[in-house]
Design a protein around this motif. Structure first.
Motif, short mmCIF file in Angstrom:
data_model
loop_
_atom_site.label_atom_id
_atom_site.label_comp_id
_atom_site.label_asym_id
_atom_site.label_seq_id
_atom_site.Cartn_x
_atom_site.Cartn_y
_atom_site.Cartn_z
N MET A 129 122.56 67.74 26.13
CA MET A 129 121.36 68.51 26.45
C MET A 129 121.15 68.75 27.99
SD MET A 129 117.50 67.49 24.73
CE MET A 129 117.40 66.08 25.70
N ASN A 130 121.35 70.18 28.13
CA ASN A 130 120.98 70.41 29.41
C ASN A 130 120.36 71.87 29.42
OD1 ASN A 130 121.42 70.97 32.11
ND2 ASN A 130 123.54 71.30 32.34
N TYR A 131 119.20 71.96 29.93
CA TYR A 131 118.16 73.09 29.92
C TYR A 131 117.93 73.58 31.57
CZ TYR A 131 113.97 75.41 29.44
OH TYR A 131 112.78 76.48 29.53
N SER A 132 118.16 74.82 31.87
CA SER A 132 118.04 75.33 33.04
C SER A 132 117.16 76.29 33.15
CB SER A 132 119.71 75.52 33.80
OG SER A 132 120.49 74.26 33.52
N PRO A 133 115.85 76.33 33.21
CA PRO A 133 115.03 77.54 33.21
C PRO A 133 114.95 77.89 34.74
CG PRO A 133 113.83 75.43 33.21
CD PRO A 133 115.24 74.91 33.14
N SER A 134 114.65 79.36 34.73
CA SER A 134 114.29 79.75 36.03
C SER A 134 113.01 79.21 36.69
CB SER A 134 113.85 81.35 36.15
OG SER A 134 112.89 81.59 35.25
N HIS A 135 112.73 79.31 38.01
CA HIS A 135 111.59 78.65 38.46
C HIS A 135 110.51 79.23 37.77
CE1 HIS A 135 109.83 77.48 42.88
NE2 HIS A 135 109.20 76.71 41.60
N PHE A 136 110.39 80.28 37.54
CA PHE A 136 108.99 80.83 36.98
C PHE A 136 108.86 80.43 35.56
CE2 PHE A 136 106.22 84.36 35.22
CZ PHE A 136 105.24 83.97 36.00
N THR A 137 109.74 80.31 34.80
CA THR A 137 109.63 79.92 33.61
C THR A 137 109.05 78.42 33.49
OG1 THR A 137 111.38 81.10 32.85
CG2 THR A 137 110.98 79.29 31.41
N ALA A 138 109.76 77.39 34.62
CA ALA A 138 109.33 76.10 34.66
C ALA A 138 107.84 75.95 35.13
CB ALA A 138 110.19 75.50 35.80
N VAL A 139 107.61 77.03 36.05
CA VAL A 139 106.10 77.03 36.62
C VAL A 139 105.29 77.35 35.30
CG1 VAL A 139 104.14 78.53 37.52
CG2 VAL A 139 106.43 77.78 38.70
N LEU A 140 105.65 78.26 34.37
CA LEU A 140 104.76 78.69 33.23
C LEU A 140 104.78 77.37 32.37
CD1 LEU A 140 105.94 82.00 32.43
CD2 LEU A 140 103.84 81.52 33.26
N GLU A 141 105.85 76.80 32.09
CA GLU A 141 105.87 75.63 31.09
C GLU A 141 105.06 74.38 31.60
OE1 GLU A 141 110.24 76.38 29.45
OE2 GLU A 141 110.09 74.79 31.24
N PHE A 142 105.09 74.35 33.03
CA PHE A 142 104.35 73.10 33.77
C PHE A 142 102.74 73.39 33.48
CE2 PHE A 142 101.98 71.66 37.40
CZ PHE A 142 102.47 70.26 37.41
N ALA A 143 102.50 74.88 33.82
CA ALA A 143 101.06 75.21 33.75
C ALA A 143 100.32 74.93 32.33
CB ALA A 143 100.78 76.55 34.26
N LEU A 144 101.11 75.25 31.58
CA LEU A 144 100.88 75.36 29.91
C LEU A 144 100.40 73.71 29.49
CD1 LEU A 144 100.27 76.62 27.42
CD2 LEU A 144 102.76 76.21 26.74
N CYS A 145 101.49 72.78 29.77
CA CYS A 145 101.40 71.63 29.48
C CYS A 145 100.10 70.90 30.53
CB CYS A 145 102.34 70.74 29.78
SG CYS A 145 103.93 71.29 28.74
N VAL A 146 100.03 71.18 31.55
CA VAL A 146 98.94 70.62 32.17
C VAL A 146 97.44 71.24 31.94
CG1 VAL A 146 97.89 70.52 34.79
CG2 VAL A 146 100.45 70.21 34.34
N GLY A 147 97.39 72.71 31.54
CA GLY A 147 96.37 73.11 31.21
C GLY A 147 95.77 72.67 29.91
N VAL A 148 96.58 72.10 29.04
CA VAL A 148 96.27 71.55 27.75
C VAL A 148 95.63 70.41 27.91
CG1 VAL A 148 96.98 70.69 25.66
CG2 VAL A 148 97.98 72.91 26.38
N VAL A 149 96.31 69.37 28.74
CA VAL A 149 95.72 68.09 29.11
C VAL A 149 94.67 68.20 29.84
CG1 VAL A 149 96.26 65.95 29.85
CG2 VAL A 149 98.20 67.13 28.98
#
Lengths: 136, 60
Positions: free
Chosen positions: B1-21
């Motif tokens: 399992m190796n996932y390599s998103p772009s920096h911006f994709t990682a930012v969006l994923e991080f912001a989404l999860c943190v926003g929900v919590v």
């Protein structure tokens, strides 16, 4: 001098009859479980999805799971990772995550793992506040 | 399992999860939870974009 009219939470109108720290403990072990035991199904599910996704993404990015505390930064990272509860313990047993950070995305992954743990602590405390009646 | 998103994709994923919590834990009613979570998501994302451009011009 201003006087405060707010009263401390007394737990009136709540169902805090069992073990006071049960939801806190459950929420720490499994994200959202502290809300599940109080029948807050939607909140619990969203928390489980958000924190679980963050943890899985961190592992998938080859993030580092802190296993020991050699320095103050390692100690803080370990404290953050431990917040994930069973996710962290199971991942340790399965040897998931990288030992060293070698690529940029692994650094992102390490942060995702630490933040998943910190968010889980916030969620567990929220479950405790719901249980004691401090929050609706 | 190796996932390599772009920096911006990682930012969006991080912001989404943190926003929900953040939304669920920091507000009481569903409507306010949604608004707070959306605000957190937007602020995390926009702050990353603004700081990225700032660092781009500082590095020049």
């Amino acid at each position: 001098m201003a006087t405060s009219t707010s009263k401390p939470a007394t737990g009136s109108g709540t169902k805090s009859s069992g073990f006071l720290y049960g939801p806190l403990l459950a929420g720490w072990l499994v994200p959202g479980a502290g809300h599940f035991v109080q029948r807050k199904w939607i909140r619990g599910t969203l928390l489980l999805l958000a924190i679980g996704t963050m943890f899985v993404l961190g592992i998938a990015m080859q993030g580092k799971l802190y296993t020991s505390a050699q320095s103050i930064l390692d100690m803080l990272g370990l404290a953050g990772d431990l917040g994930s509860g069973l996710f962290y313990l199971v991942s340790r047993q399965l040897s998931l995550g990288a030992d060293t950070v070698q690529v940029t995305t692994a650094d992102y992954g390490t942060r995702f793992l630490v933040f998943a743990g910190l968010l889980n602590i916030i969620a567990a405390v929220d479950a405790h506040n719901l249980y004691t009646g401090r929050k609706k | 399992m190796n996932y390599s998103p772009s920096h911006f994709t990682a930012v969006l994923e991080f912001a989404l999860c943190v926003g929900v919590v953040f939304g669920i834990t920091q507000r009481d009613t569903p409507k306010r939870m949604f608004r707070y979570g959306a605000a957190a998501f937007g602020l995390f994302t926009s702050a990353a974009i603004v700081l990225s451009w700032l660092m781009f011009f500082l590095a020049k």
